[in-house]
Design a protein around this motif. Structure first.
Motif, PDB file in Angstrom:
ATOM      1  N   THR A   6       1.138  -9.963  13.539  1.00 52.37           N
ATOM      2  CA  THR A   6       1.044  -9.336  14.857  1.00 52.37           C
ATOM      3  C   THR A   6       1.844  -8.045  14.888  1.00 52.37           C
ATOM      4  N   GLN A   7       3.015  -8.045  14.280  1.00 57.59           N
ATOM      5  CA  GLN A   7       3.822  -6.823  14.215  1.00 57.59           C
ATOM      6  C   GLN A   7       3.066  -5.723  13.462  1.00 57.59           C
ATOM      7  N   ASN A   8       2.428  -6.106  12.381  1.00 58.44           N
ATOM      8  CA  ASN A   8       1.643  -5.133  11.605  1.00 58.44           C
ATOM      9  C   ASN A   8       0.487  -4.593  12.454  1.00 58.44           C
ATOM     10  N   ASN A   9      -0.181  -5.482  13.185  1.00 58.74           N
ATOM     11  CA  ASN A   9      -1.291  -5.047  14.049  1.00 58.74           C
ATOM     12  C   ASN A   9      -0.802  -4.138  15.175  1.00 58.74           C
ATOM     13  N   LEU A  10       0.353  -4.464  15.752  1.00 60.94           N
ATOM     14  CA  LEU A  10       0.925  -3.594  16.775  1.00 60.94           C
ATOM     15  C   LEU A  10       1.259  -2.221  16.196  1.00 60.94           C
ATOM     16  N   SER A  11       1.738  -2.197  14.980  1.00 62.07           N
ATOM     17  CA  SER A  11       2.022  -0.925  14.327  1.00 62.07           C
ATOM     18  C   SER A  11       0.754  -0.083  14.209  1.00 62.07           C
ATOM     19  N   ASN A  12      -0.326  -0.722  13.780  1.00 54.04           N
ATOM     20  CA  ASN A  12      -1.606  -0.002  13.672  1.00 54.04           C
ATOM     21  C   ASN A  12      -2.057   0.515  15.030  1.00 54.04           C
ATOM     22  N   ASP A  21       3.122   9.498  24.524  1.00 53.79           N
ATOM     23  CA  ASP A  21       3.750  10.507  23.681  1.00 53.79           C
ATOM     24  C   ASP A  21       3.568  10.133  22.209  1.00 53.79           C
ATOM     25  N   GLN A  22       3.007  11.047  21.427  1.00 48.42           N
ATOM     26  CA  GLN A  22       2.704  10.751  20.028  1.00 48.42           C
ATOM     27  C   GLN A  22       3.970  10.418  19.231  1.00 48.42           C
ATOM     28  N   ALA A  23       5.047  11.138  19.487  1.00 40.42           N
ATOM     29  CA  ALA A  23       6.290  10.868  18.766  1.00 40.42           C
ATOM     30  C   ALA A  23       6.808   9.463  19.091  1.00 40.42           C
ATOM     31  N   ASP A  24       6.729   9.077  20.364  1.00 37.86           N
ATOM     32  CA  ASP A  24       7.143   7.721  20.747  1.00 37.86           C
ATOM     33  C   ASP A  24       6.253   6.678  20.082  1.00 37.86           C
ATOM     34  N   ASN A  25       4.948   6.942  20.062  1.00 42.70           N
ATOM     35  CA  ASN A  25       4.019   6.015  19.417  1.00 42.70           C
ATOM     36  C   ASN A  25       4.348   5.840  17.935  1.00 42.70           C
ATOM     37  N   GLN A  26       4.695   6.929  17.265  1.00 40.84           N
ATOM     38  CA  GLN A  26       5.058   6.844  15.851  1.00 40.84           C
ATOM     39  C   GLN A  26       6.321   6.001  15.656  1.00 40.84           C
ATOM     40  N   GLU A  27       7.285   6.214  16.520  1.00 40.10           N
ATOM     41  CA  GLU A  27       8.532   5.461  16.389  1.00 40.10           C
ATOM     42  C   GLU A  27       8.291   3.973  16.621  1.00 40.10           C
ATOM     43  N   LYS A  28       7.440   3.653  17.592  1.00 40.16           N
ATOM     44  CA  LYS A  28       7.115   2.244  17.848  1.00 40.16           C
ATOM     45  C   LYS A  28       6.341   1.655  16.675  1.00 40.16           C
ATOM     46  N   ALA A  29       5.419   2.426  16.117  1.00 42.09           N
ATOM     47  CA  ALA A  29       4.668   1.946  14.947  1.00 42.09           C
ATOM     48  C   ALA A  29       5.622   1.645  13.807  1.00 42.09           C
ATOM     49  N   SER A  30       6.565   2.537  13.578  1.00 44.80           N
ATOM     50  CA  SER A  30       7.545   2.336  12.512  1.00 44.80           C
ATOM     51  C   SER A  30       8.412   1.101  12.766  1.00 44.80           C
ATOM     52  N   ALA A  31       8.846   0.923  14.002  1.00 37.74           N
ATOM     53  CA  ALA A  31       9.680  -0.239  14.341  1.00 37.74           C
ATOM     54  C   ALA A  31       8.928  -1.547  14.114  1.00 37.74           C
ATOM     55  N   LEU A  33       6.495  -2.026  11.960  1.00 41.74           N
ATOM     56  CA  LEU A  33       6.377  -2.231  10.515  1.00 41.74           C
ATOM     57  C   LEU A  33       7.675  -2.772   9.931  1.00 41.74           C
ATOM     58  N   GLN A  34       8.793  -2.232  10.384  1.00 47.44           N
ATOM     59  CA  GLN A  34      10.082  -2.725   9.894  1.00 47.44           C
ATOM     60  C   GLN A  34      10.285  -4.187  10.284  1.00 47.44           C
ATOM     61  N   ALA A  35       9.826  -4.560  11.468  1.00 49.91           N
ATOM     62  CA  ALA A  35       9.897  -5.957  11.888  1.00 49.91           C
ATOM     63  C   ALA A  35       9.038  -6.832  10.978  1.00 49.91           C
ATOM     64  N   VAL A  39       9.687 -10.354   7.397  1.00 53.34           N
ATOM     65  CA  VAL A  39       9.002 -11.579   6.979  1.00 53.34           C
ATOM     66  C   VAL A  39       8.222 -11.342   5.689  1.00 53.34           C
ATOM     67  N   PHE A  40       7.492 -10.235   5.651  1.00 49.28           N
ATOM     68  CA  PHE A  40       6.675  -9.913   4.475  1.00 49.28           C
ATOM     69  C   PHE A  40       7.569  -9.342   3.383  1.00 49.28           C
ATOM     70  N   THR A  41       8.095 -10.235   2.561  1.00 49.89           N
ATOM     71  CA  THR A  41       8.924  -9.788   1.443  1.00 49.89           C
ATOM     72  C   THR A  41       8.033  -9.602   0.217  1.00 49.89           C
ATOM     73  N   ARG A  42       8.521  -8.804  -0.705  1.00 49.18           N
ATOM     74  CA  ARG A  42       7.750  -8.540  -1.921  1.00 49.18           C
ATOM     75  C   ARG A  42       7.542  -9.837  -2.710  1.00 49.18           C
ATOM     76  N   GLU A  43       8.516 -10.709  -2.676  1.00 50.77           N
ATOM     77  CA  GLU A  43       8.445 -11.943  -3.460  1.00 50.77           C
ATOM     78  C   GLU A  43       7.468 -12.957  -2.871  1.00 50.77           C
ATOM     79  N   GLU A  44       7.502 -13.150  -1.554  1.00 50.65           N
ATOM     80  CA  GLU A  44       6.694 -14.205  -0.936  1.00 50.65           C
ATOM     81  C   GLU A  44       5.323 -13.739  -0.463  1.00 50.65           C
ATOM     82  N   TYR A  45       5.221 -12.507  -0.021  1.00 54.87           N
ATOM     83  CA  TYR A  45       3.960 -11.963   0.500  1.00 54.87           C
ATOM     84  C   TYR A  45       3.737 -10.571  -0.073  1.00 54.87           C
ATOM     85  N   PRO A  46       3.507 -10.467  -1.382  1.00 59.57           N
ATOM     86  CA  PRO A  46       3.461  -9.143  -2.004  1.00 59.57           C
ATOM     87  C   PRO A  46       2.378  -8.210  -1.445  1.00 59.57           C
ATOM     88  N   ARG A  47       1.189  -8.726  -1.208  1.00 58.18           N
ATOM     89  CA  ARG A  47       0.116  -7.854  -0.705  1.00 58.18           C
ATOM     90  C   ARG A  47       0.441  -7.350   0.705  1.00 58.18           C
TER      91      ARG A  47
END
Length: 186
Positions: A6-12, A21-31, A33-35, A39-47
């Protein structure tokens, strides 16, 4: 895991949002993705991790806020991280797309020497994909992605002073795309 998706979908959604505001939208998208990356670690969920890294690179590459060169450097690092999972042999399409985007960012940073091997790796992934029996829609998408790849690689070669190599890349690109087009007609 569902929360991270869901966090990934919200980022998209924020990255593609036209309202606000486009800059605000970018910052929210980035936040978001960081969220997701908590959970999505390279070891457990690489893709999923690599997809989130690629998304992070995309957001940073076009980021309005912050220092442009720092944003680009962070985008490059995110694309390189994604390519550690999106290998040419395991995920050739994602590898080609991510490598092409990485190379484009390296070119924008005037890092022409570094762009060369990245373009070569993307072209190798294209050849792997071309060798697979793709459906018509996939083949058309491959043409759309690979056409600029060869042109960008040729331009970078010119910038490195490799004029002969640039001509070879341009010719190879035309030949490969013609072969794909003929495959579509068959």
């Amino acid at each position: 895991v569902e929360w991270a998706y869901t966090q990934n979908n919200l980022s998209n959604a924020y990255a593609n949002r036209v309202l606000g505001d486009q800059a605000d939208n970018q910052e929210k998208a980035s936040a978001h993705l960081q969220a997701a990356l908590t959970v999505f670690t390279r070891e457990e969920y690489p893709r999923e991790w690599a997809t989130a890294q690629r998304g992070t690179g995309d957001v940073l590459a076009g980021r309005i806020r912050g220092e442009p060169s720092e944003n680009r450097a962070r985008a490059i690092a995110a694309y390189e991280a994604a390519l550690s999972v999106f290998t040419r042999d395991t995920f050739p399409l994602q590898h080609m797309e991510t490598a092409r985007t990485l190379a484009r960012n390296l070119m924008e940073a005037n890092e022409w020497q570094k762009a060369g091997p990245v373009h070569a790796s993307a072209r190798e992934a294209f050849l792997l994909l071309f060798g697979q029996g793709l459906e018509e829609a996939e083949t058309r998408a491959l043409i759309a992605e690979a056409g600029p790849l060869f042109a960008e690689a040729a331009f970078a070669a010119v910038q490195r002073g490799e004029v002969e190599g640039a001509l070879e890349l341009a010719s190879e690109g035309r030949a490969r795309l013609l072969a794909v087009a003929m495959k579509l007609q068959a």
